[in-house]
Design an enzyme around this catalytic site. Structure first.
Site, PDB file in Angstrom:
ATOM      1  N   GLU A  64       0.708  -1.281  -0.205  1.00  0.00           N
ATOM      2  CA  GLU A  64      -0.039  -0.021  -0.118  1.00  0.00           C
ATOM      3  C   GLU A  64       0.800   1.125   0.092  1.00  0.00           C
ATOM      4  O   GLU A  64       0.498   2.308  -0.708  1.00  0.00           O
ATOM      5  CB  GLU A  64      -1.068   0.063   1.258  1.00  0.00           C
ATOM      6  CG  GLU A  64      -2.081  -0.848   1.099  1.00  0.00           C
ATOM      7  CD  GLU A  64      -1.641  -2.357   1.301  1.00  0.00           C
ATOM      8  OE1 GLU A  64      -2.341  -3.213   0.826  1.00  0.00           O
ATOM      9  OE2 GLU A  64      -0.755  -2.676   1.868  1.00  0.00           O
ATOM     10  N   HIS A 133     -11.330  -6.192   7.873  1.00  0.00           N
ATOM     11  CA  HIS A 133     -11.938  -5.852   6.443  1.00  0.00           C
ATOM     12  C   HIS A 133     -13.256  -5.018   6.768  1.00  0.00           C
ATOM     13  O   HIS A 133     -13.958  -4.981   5.914  1.00  0.00           O
ATOM     14  CB  HIS A 133     -12.391  -7.189   5.623  1.00  0.00           C
ATOM     15  CG  HIS A 133     -11.198  -7.945   5.339  1.00  0.00           C
ATOM     16  ND1 HIS A 133     -10.502  -9.005   6.402  1.00  0.00           N
ATOM     17  CD2 HIS A 133     -10.466  -8.254   4.291  1.00  0.00           C
ATOM     18  CE1 HIS A 133      -9.659  -9.550   5.864  1.00  0.00           C
ATOM     19  NE2 HIS A 133      -9.434  -9.058   4.487  1.00  0.00           N
TER      20      HIS A 133
END
Length: 341
Positions: A64, A133
């Site tokens: 990321e 998540h």
């Protein structure tokens, strides 16, 4: 809304916005984990690589910080990158790049460089994804000067706001509520919902039609209390207002930064009461900023304290996911409480 429209899901609206932006401007590039060949874990970029080639829509490593860092370099060079962080929970390794580089680029360069990039992230719970998540990190970004933060609540808004975000000369954090990806949400997790084809918020303009950043929308007009919400919580607010019978005005913020303070204060001064809803944890959540804003701007108009209905101050509780979310019952209790004062 003008011209012809198509009924679609939020996923389809986001995909269409990418397509229109890439067709209109060859400087727009799209990348991220599984974004290219596979079309993204939620399929928001499906078909773009086939149509525009792997040089404009491509996969990135599971890194990321590298994804965002590369996008910053591209944007300062003159491109318009749109990157997908597969889940908002994964953005933390890239947070330093976002805060220290992207958000400050215009100011630290004295306006010589800008950072026209969009960071898209699925946010919130509702898919039984557990702690890694399901998070709602919007407050981490609204605290950072130089960023814009957007949370759409419908396909119409998702397409129009994403097009505006891509056009914007500065970095935009674009948070997409996962519970709204594939269809409408009636505020209850245990009830069937109406297909999009029968749901008015599924109507999306066919052309290149934008929605300005920084403008809230009145989702329901009312006179007794103002509800401030965004994303999935807009539908929870609608359900609570309907079930309590309280004449609530629901303001869908749509953009958290910059915030439409004018729309908020106009509504609260009219109703004299305010309830704030968000899915994220309570302490230091964005609701605290909203409450302070209302108190500062509307103190002499308030008939009751501003109340917040939020997630718990705990790590995300997978086994108790639906109890964690603010639901119509919890919001309804808050609405009754402010009406009693």
């Amino acid at each position: 809304m003008s011209g012809s429209t198509t009924r679609m899901t939020m996923i389809e609206a986001i995909r269409t916005a990418h397509d229109l932006a890439m067709e209109r401007d060859d400087k727009v590039v799209v990348f991220g984990e599984d974004v290219g060949y596979f079309g993204g874990v939620f399929r928001c970029t499906a078909g773009l690589q086939k149509k525009y080639g792997s040089h404009r829509c491509f996969d990135a490593p599971i890194n990321e910080s590298g994804i965002v860092g590369a996008a910053i370099g591209m944007s300062t060079y003159g491109l318009k990158p749109v990157v997908e962080i597969q889940f908002a929970d994964y953005v933390y390794p890239a947070y330093d790049q976002i805060v220290s580089e992207a958000a400050r680029m215009r100011h630290r360069s004295g306006g010589q460089f800008t950072c026209p990039m969009v960071i898209r992230m699925p946010t919130g719970g509702g898919i039984f994804g557990g702690q890694t998540h399901s998070q709602s990190p919007e407050a981490l970004f609204t605290h950072v000067s130089g960023l814009k933060v957007v949370v759409p609540s419908s396909p119409y808004d998702a397409k129009g706001l994403l097009l505006s975000a891509i056009d914007d000369p500065d970095p935009v954090i674009f948070l997409e509520p996962k519970r709204l990806y594939n269809g409408p949400f009636d505020g209850h997790h245990d009830r069937p919902v109406t297909p999009w084809k029968n749901h008015p918020l599924g109507e999306v303009p066919d052309g290149y039609e934008t929605i300005p950043l920084g403008k809230a929308a009145i989702r329901r007009e009312g006179s007794e209390v103002t509800i401030l919400a965004y994303g999935t919580m807009v539908y929870v607010a609608e359900a609570a207002a309907k079930e309590t019978g309280i004449d609530a005005e629901i303001i869908d913020l749509r953009t958290l930064l910059p915030l439409d303070i004018e729309a908020i204060t106009e509504s609260v001064k009219k109703t004299g009461r305010c309830v704030v809803i968000h899915e994220a944890t309570r302490t230091s959540g964005f609701g605290a900023e909203l409450s302070a804003t209302v108190q500062e701007a509307c103190f002499y108009h308030l008939e009751a304290p501003v109340l917040r209905v939020t997630g718990w101050d705990t790590p995300y509780p997978h086994a108790q996911e639906w109890a964690y979310f603010p639901g119509p019952d919890r919001v309804g209790r808050a609405l009754r409480e402010v009406m009693e004062d």
